[in-house]
Design a protein around this motif. Structure first.
Motif, short mmCIF file in Angstrom:
data_model
loop_
_atom_site.label_atom_id
_atom_site.label_comp_id
_atom_site.label_asym_id
_atom_site.label_seq_id
_atom_site.Cartn_x
_atom_site.Cartn_y
_atom_site.Cartn_z
N PHE A 64 47.62 29.95 39.33
CA PHE A 64 46.48 30.70 38.98
C PHE A 64 46.74 31.76 38.56
O PHE A 64 46.19 32.24 37.46
N THR A 65 47.29 32.56 39.50
CA THR A 65 47.72 33.96 39.29
C THR A 65 48.47 34.24 38.08
O THR A 65 48.22 35.20 37.26
N VAL A 66 49.60 33.24 37.97
CA VAL A 66 50.40 33.59 36.61
C VAL A 66 49.42 33.22 35.23
O VAL A 66 49.51 34.17 34.41
N GLY A 67 48.39 32.20 35.33
CA GLY A 67 47.84 32.21 34.18
C GLY A 67 46.88 33.20 33.84
O GLY A 67 46.41 33.57 32.74
N GLY B 104 38.44 41.91 36.28
CA GLY B 104 39.74 40.89 35.93
C GLY B 104 40.36 40.74 37.42
O GLY B 104 40.88 39.63 37.54
N ILE B 105 40.68 41.89 38.04
CA ILE B 105 41.57 41.63 39.33
C ILE B 105 40.83 40.80 40.25
O ILE B 105 41.12 40.14 41.18
N ALA B 106 39.56 41.28 40.38
CA ALA B 106 38.63 40.71 41.59
C ALA B 106 38.71 39.13 41.10
O ALA B 106 38.51 38.30 42.20
N GLY B 107 38.27 38.62 39.88
CA GLY B 107 38.35 37.61 39.57
C GLY B 107 39.79 36.70 39.57
O GLY B 107 39.63 35.55 40.10
N LEU B 108 40.80 37.37 39.46
CA LEU B 108 42.01 36.75 39.67
C LEU B 108 42.17 36.53 41.09
O LEU B 108 42.77 35.54 41.74
N ALA B 109 42.05 37.44 42.20
CA ALA B 109 42.12 37.37 43.48
C ALA B 109 41.07 36.12 44.12
O ALA B 109 41.63 35.26 44.90
N ALA B 110 39.84 36.16 43.62
CA ALA B 110 38.96 35.47 44.22
C ALA B 110 39.41 33.75 43.65
O ALA B 110 39.12 33.03 44.54
#
Length: 239
Positions: free
Chosen positions: A163-166, A59-65
């Motif tokens: 995007f990060t907030v979502g 999840g964190i990798a997907g968020l950052a990317a």
């Protein structure tokens, strides 16, 4: 553009209102992308394993990317748009310097084409030229406000933040919920959030609210269903 007094009284708008609405709409769409893409990732991984660590990592990798990709894409897109706007404005500035009479006649013709009489169009052109000839021509001919050019850095940061907030919503939901409830409750939470973003975007864009809500929610539900199915298949194959 010269508007009649009736237009101003019937539909008052503060300067920059349209731009602010565009940014709000872009923010909502960015949040929607963050919700859908991250929900798809974490639901897919959760279907393959009940361990929190790999779910959180994915999840964190997907968020950052996703945030970086959104920011870079928006920066490139808006930079290109800004370069085009600046080139058009430079050309218009040169034409005003080298051919002022021809440009004035063109401005009169523009307002005549909008429905003003020849006399009124000329008077409008005279007054606008005396006030700010460059701004008048930029708005009438190009539809560009020289004082409100698009800002690529602002667009990039706005896209990354939205995007990060979502993305945080489905990530936190699936990590914090009990293993036996995380997928169904995350599915419900995500669908509710998508319905909200669909409603906001429809209201801002003055579109059909039920249709927008259904379209956004159904799209997110399908994305989660597909990644859930893939997660099950991969999890069983690896296991």
């Amino acid at each position: 553009m010269a508007d009649s007094p009736a237009t101003h009284s019937d539909e008052p708008h503060a300067p920059g209102t349209g731009a602010k609405l565009n940014w709000l709409r872009a923010g909502v769409l960015g949040a929607n992308d963050g919700i859908v893409s991250t929900a798809g990732i974490v639901v897919g991984v959760a279907a393959a394993t009940v361990e929190r660590a790999p779910i959180l990592t994915a999840g964190i990798a997907g968020l950052a990317a996703g945030a970086v990709s959104m920011a870079l894409g928006e920066y490139v897109s808006v930079s290109t748009q800004r370069d085009t706007e600046k080139a058009l404005l430079d050309k218009e500035r040169g034409e005003l310097r080298d051919m002022p009479e021809e440009e004035f006649s063109e401005l009169v013709a523009i307002y005549e084409a909008k429905g003003l009489s020849g006399e009124t169009a000329r008077q409008v052109a005279v007054e606008l030229t005396e006030h700010d000839a460059f701004a008048a021509h930029a708005e009438a001919e190009l539809g560009i406000d020289p004082e409100e050019l698009t800002n690529p850095w602002q667009a990039a940061i706005s896209s990354a933040v939205s995007f990060t907030v979502g993305a945080l919503l489905p990530l936190l939901a699936i990590v914090l919920l009990p293993a036996n409830l995380r997928i169904p409750l995350t599915f419900v939470i995500v669908c509710v959030a998508l319905a909200l973003t669909g409603w906001i975007s429809a209201v801002v864009g003055k579109a059909d609210v039920p249709k927008a809500v259904l379209r956004v929610t159904a799209g997110g539900a399908i994305a989660m269903a597909v990644t859930y199915g893939i997660g099950l298949l991969v999890g069983h194959a690896v296991g």
